[in-house]
Enzyme design. Sequence first.
Site, mmCIF file in Angstrom:
data_model
loop_
_atom_site.group_PDB
_atom_site.id
_atom_site.type_symbol
_atom_site.label_atom_id
_atom_site.label_comp_id
_atom_site.label_asym_id
_atom_site.label_seq_id
_atom_site.Cartn_x
_atom_site.Cartn_y
_atom_site.Cartn_z
ATOM 1 N N GLY A 95 106.986 66.059 42.268
ATOM 2 C CA GLY A 95 107.461 67.435 42.115
ATOM 3 C C GLY A 95 108.923 67.631 42.481
ATOM 4 N N GLY A 217 115.977 57.778 40.116
ATOM 5 C CA GLY A 217 117.422 57.964 40.147
ATOM 6 C C GLY A 217 118.155 57.480 38.921
ATOM 7 C CG ASP A 267 107.489 59.510 33.086
ATOM 8 O OD1 ASP A 267 108.215 58.940 33.927
ATOM 9 O OD2 ASP A 267 107.650 60.699 32.721
ATOM 10 C CB CYS A 307 99.405 57.415 13.323
ATOM 11 S SG CYS A 307 100.582 58.412 12.403
ATOM 12 C CB CYS A 310 101.749 57.129 8.755
ATOM 13 S SG CYS A 310 103.212 57.525 9.706
HETATM 14 N N1 LIG Z 1 110.092 61.759 41.413
HETATM 15 C C1 LIG Z 1 111.052 61.394 40.548
HETATM 16 N N2 LIG Z 1 110.898 61.669 39.232
HETATM 17 C C2 LIG Z 1 111.913 61.309 38.378
HETATM 18 C C3 LIG Z 1 111.810 61.680 37.009
HETATM 19 C C4 LIG Z 1 110.614 62.442 36.455
HETATM 20 C C5 LIG Z 1 109.720 61.481 35.688
HETATM 21 N N3 LIG Z 1 108.848 62.209 34.772
HETATM 22 C C6 LIG Z 1 107.822 63.009 35.435
HETATM 23 C C7 LIG Z 1 107.105 63.915 34.468
HETATM 24 C C8 LIG Z 1 105.980 64.597 35.220
HETATM 25 C C9 LIG Z 1 105.244 65.584 34.324
HETATM 26 C C10 LIG Z 1 106.190 66.598 33.748
HETATM 27 C C11 LIG Z 1 107.334 65.960 33.000
HETATM 28 C C12 LIG Z 1 108.059 64.919 33.835
HETATM 29 C C13 LIG Z 1 112.861 61.334 36.160
HETATM 30 N N4 LIG Z 1 113.061 61.621 34.835
HETATM 31 C C14 LIG Z 1 114.265 61.089 34.546
HETATM 32 N N5 LIG Z 1 114.875 61.197 33.356
HETATM 33 C C15 LIG Z 1 114.286 62.001 32.300
HETATM 34 C C16 LIG Z 1 115.346 62.037 31.218
HETATM 35 C C17 LIG Z 1 114.869 62.795 30.041
HETATM 36 C C18 LIG Z 1 114.389 62.097 28.958
HETATM 37 C C19 LIG Z 1 113.965 62.782 27.836
HETATM 38 C C20 LIG Z 1 114.016 64.188 27.803
HETATM 39 C C21 LIG Z 1 114.474 64.894 28.922
HETATM 40 C C22 LIG Z 1 114.922 64.201 30.043
HETATM 41 N N6 LIG Z 1 114.839 60.464 35.589
HETATM 42 C C23 LIG Z 1 113.973 60.617 36.619
HETATM 43 C C24 LIG Z 1 114.080 60.238 37.953
HETATM 44 C C25 LIG Z 1 113.052 60.603 38.842
HETATM 45 C C26 LIG Z 1 113.149 60.299 40.255
HETATM 46 O O1 LIG Z 1 114.120 59.693 40.746
HETATM 47 N N7 LIG Z 1 112.138 60.727 41.052
#
Ligand SMILES: Nc1nc2c(CCNCC3CCCCC3)c3[nH]c(NCCc4ccccc4)nc3cc2c(=O)[nH]1
Length: 373
Positions: A95, A217, A267, A307, A310
Site C-alpha cells: 500500500g 524502487g 506485476d 486467444c 484473435c
Molecule cells: N511496495 C512497492 N510497490 C511498488 C510498485 C507497485 C507494484 N504494483 C502493485 C499493484 C498492486 C495492485 C494495484 C496496482 C499496483 C511499483 N510499481 C512501479 N512501477 C509501475 C510503473 C507503471 C507501469 C505501467 C503503468 C503505470 C505505472 N514501481 C514500483 C515500485 C514499488 C516499490 O518500490 N514498492
Amino acid sequence: MTDTFKFELLGTDGKARRGRVHTAHGAINTPAFMPVGTAATVKAMMPESVAETGAEILLGNTYHLMLRPGAERIEKLGGLHKFMNWDKPILTDSGGFQVMSLAQLRKITEDGVRFRSHIDGAYYDLTPESSTEIQRQLDADITMCFDECPALPAPKERVNEAMQLSMRWARRSREAFTHRPGYGQFGIVQGGTEKDLREESVEKLTEIGFEGYAIGGLAVGEGQELMFSTLDFTTPVMPTDKPRYLMGVGKPDDLVGAVARGVDMFDCVLPSRSGRTAEAWTRRGSVNLRNARHKDDPRPLDENCTCPCCKNYSRAYLYHLTKTKEILGLMLLTWHNLHYYQELMAGMRTAIEEETFDKFVVDFHALREQGDI
Ligand SMILES: Nc1nc2c(CCNCC3CCCCC3)c3[nH]c(NCCc4ccccc4)nc3cc2c(=O)[nH]1
C-alpha cells in the site's frame, strides 16, 4: 495445495531462472507474470477468464481495499479469494507505493504514512504493522513489506534515507507477520540505481530473513537502461534459493530483459490498462485500435495468437468496438493482452528449460523490428 511455502529452482540458462513457487493456494511457475486485480477484480475479466489466460497468481491491493470495502469486511466474508472467486494464489502489495501515487495528501513519519483517501477525503494511517495486518485479513498468500519508494531521479542522500527507513519498516513488518504454512512475506530491496545502497539493502533484508525478495524502487522514471544496469548488480547479490520479484514491470521487452538478468516474478497494470485504452500488445509490437487504418481490416490482431479475441474477431470489428466504446471491446483487448503476456512468460519458461534462452531473445527482438503490424 501445499503445506509449506517454498521455491524450487528447476533450471537456469545464463542468469535466467526457471522455478516454481509453492503456496497455500497452489503453485506458480516462474518466470511468472501476475495480472493486477486492484479493487478485487482484474478489470473487464471474469476470474475464470484470467485463469484461462494461464495466470497462476494475481495481485490485490492493500491501499484500495482498506478504503473500500475495508479489510475487516473482506475478512468476515471469508477473505479475498472467496470474495473475488479466485482460488489460486494472491499477492498483495503493502500500500505504500499506492499512497504515494494516489492519495491526495500524505505525510511520512518514522511511524508510517498518514494520508487522505482519494475516495472520501477521510484521513488514514498506514504503518508496517497495520499494512501487514490488513494483508493477513485479506488472506494473501504472499504479503509485501511496508516500504517507501522514492521517485527518481533523486539525490543519493534522499534515496539512502528512503532505503534506510524501508529497512527499519521491513523489520517491523517481519515482526508483525503471522507465520502460517504456505504463506510467505517478501522483503523489498530499495536503493534507487546506487550499487552500494542496493547491496546494503539486500544485506539488511537477508539478515532479517524473508520467503522471497522483491526489487522495488524501479520503473519510477529511471528508464530501461538504468533499470537493467541496476538489475545487473542487484540480482547477483540476492539469495539464489528465494524468488525475486521486480515490482511494477513492465512492457514485454522489459520482461525479457529482466528475466535475462535473473528476475522470477513481475506485476504490471500495462496489459490490462492498455486493454482499456485500445492498445493491443503482440509479438510484433503494439497496435492502436483507434487508428482508422484498421477500419476495413478483416485480419485478426495476430494470426498466431490462440486467444478468443484473435480466433473470432477482426481488427475491423475491434476498431468498431473501440470507436463505439462498447464494453466487449475492453473485454476482448484485455483478454488478448493478458493472454499474450502469459504466452510470453510460457515461451521464456520453455526456452530456459531447453537452454535456448539466447535464441528466444534474438527472435523476440527480430519480430518486433518488422514494424507495420
Ligand atoms: N511496495 C512497492 N510497490 C511498488 C510498485 C507497485 C507494484 N504494483 C502493485 C499493484 C498492486 C495492485 C494495484 C496496482 C499496483 C511499483 N510499481 C512501479 N512501477 C509501475 C510503473 C507503471 C507501469 C505501467 C503503468 C503505470 C505505472 N514501481 C514500483 C515500485 C514499488 C516499490 O518500490 N514498492
